[in-house]
Design an enzyme around this catalytic site. Structure first.
Site, short mmCIF file in Angstrom:
data_model
loop_
_atom_site.label_atom_id
_atom_site.label_comp_id
_atom_site.label_asym_id
_atom_site.label_seq_id
_atom_site.Cartn_x
_atom_site.Cartn_y
_atom_site.Cartn_z
N LYS A 165 0.92 -1.04 0.08
CA LYS A 165 0.01 -0.15 -0.06
C LYS A 165 0.85 1.38 -0.06
O LYS A 165 1.57 1.47 1.02
CB LYS A 165 -0.94 -0.12 1.34
CG LYS A 165 -2.07 -0.92 1.14
CD LYS A 165 -2.72 -1.08 -0.09
CE LYS A 165 -3.90 -2.14 -0.29
NZ LYS A 165 -4.56 -2.16 -1.39
N LYS A 265 -13.23 -7.13 -8.26
CA LYS A 265 -13.81 -7.38 -7.24
C LYS A 265 -15.32 -7.81 -7.24
O LYS A 265 -15.96 -6.99 -7.87
CB LYS A 265 -13.80 -5.80 -6.27
CG LYS A 265 -12.32 -5.63 -5.91
CD LYS A 265 -12.40 -4.27 -5.37
CE LYS A 265 -10.83 -3.90 -4.16
NZ LYS A 265 -9.82 -4.10 -5.26
#
Length: 367
Positions: A165, A265
């Site tokens: 991240k 997703k």
């Protein structure tokens, strides 16, 4: 067979490693998940789950999922849950947009379909490929040293795919990528996921500074056009996530050669029905996929596992086991990783047995 009742449960899912941090200063410590149960007049019950990554990641939030289910639920009573086409049309007619609201309902109906057929969902989604599939580990945004340490820890547990991240201060992000690259091994994959956090000039500084490293660049900027601009100025493998929210978006990006891999997703697309359409199109177009969701526990992980395990390995870049990140198990027989890999459950439907003691009483009942 008809839908007789729709119930929604709320579950708090605390994270094992503490706060999960990503671009823009966003952080979550406890995820707010919604689990949907659909009961039929023939005694079968199906489950689905939706768990937004907080309210500031995608146009989705936990309370909104439950409000949306209350809005569309009455229109679904009396429908055949196995007729997934008409069911999805009924949801779209009742509520424009908001695919994350519809996702757990669609998955629960797939669960019922699998149980009625006596087959695990992966067999109905395309067939089971091999014994298991590869997972990635998301590395929360921390100091460069801490993130490299976490990569080493999860690598020792068998993971070979690591999603860093990034998307904050450029100099620190460059260090994060460099430090992590020093501890991965041959055959491992490193992804720098900015989660839309860089402006274009910041993204260019990063990709130029790590040009010598074997790293994937994921969703560097907020808009599709900005990401495409960076894609055209780097030779790093490129991943799009937030920009790919429909078949139309996928076709546009494929025409522009805007990426090599997408993050698929399930809840961003509205459930397994539409996620399968995108998955199959990516297989035909030769686009790699990370098959996952925004977040979740056992039921989300099972849905991901069935879609991933029924995907040809050449097209499956990686997948994830979100239930290993949290401390609460909502099913008695959850899918569990082994050595950085996961297998879809073998029971009919999702193959899970819910834990009533954890789910408690429903917060919403439509009948």
């Amino acid at each position: 067979m008809k839908i007789r009742r729709i119930s929604a449960y709320q579950a708090d899912l605390p994270l094992v490693e503490g706060p999960y941090n990503w671009s823009g200063g966003n952080t979550v410590t406890v995820f707010d998940s919604t689990i949907v149960r659909i009961d039929t007049d023939e005694g079968l019950s199906g489950y689905g789950e939706v768990c937004p990554l907080g309210p500031a990641y995608l146009p989705a939030y936990a309370a909104g999922a439950r409000t949306g289910i209350a809005e569309i639920g009455p229109a679904l009573l009396g429908l055949d849950p196995r007729a997934l086409g008409p069911l999805n049309e009924a949801m779209d007619a009742s509520l424009k947009g908001h695919p994350y609201v519809k996702s757990p309902i669609d998955v629960a109906c797939w669960d019922i379909l699998g149980q009625a057929a006596g087959l695990p969902l992966c067999e109905m989604l395309g067939g089971r490929y091999g014994d298991d599939f590869v997972l990635y580990r998301a590395i929360s945004q921390e100091t460069p040293e801490r993130m490299a340490e976490l990569v080493s820890t999860h690598r020792a547990a068998g993971y070979t795919r690591f999603q860093l991240k990034v998307g904050s201060d450029v100099a620190t992000d460059i260090q994060r990528i460099r430090f992590a690259s020093e501890v991965v091994g041959d055959g491992d994959r490193l992804i720098a996921d900015a989660n839309t956090g860089w402006l274009m000039h910041d993204a260019m500084r990063v990709v130029r500074a790590v040009r010598d490293l074997d790293v994937y660049i994921e969703q560097p900027c907020a808009s599709y056009e900005e990401c495409l601009s960076i894609r055209r100025r780097t030779d790093h493998p490129f991943v799009l996530d937030e920009s790919i929210d429909s078949i139309r978006a996928l076709l546009r990006a494929n025409g522009d050669r805007a990426m090599d891999v997408i993050n698929l997703k399930i809840s961003k697309l509205g459930g397994l029905t539409k996620a399968k359409q995108v998955r199959d199109l990516c297989v035909s177009l030769g686009i790699g996929m990370t098959i996952e969701d925004t977040w979740g526990g056992d039921f989300t992980t099972a849905a991901i596992a069935h879609l991933a395990h029924s995907t040809p390995p050449r097209a499956l870049f990686t997948s994830t086991d979100f239930n290993s990140y949290v401390t609460v198990s909502t099913a008695r027989n959850p899918p569990l990783r082994e050595g950085g890999r996961l297998a879809a459950p073998t029971g009919p439907g999702l193959g899970l047995q819910p834990d009533p003691a954890i789910l408690g009483e429903p917060v919403l009942v439509i009948d």
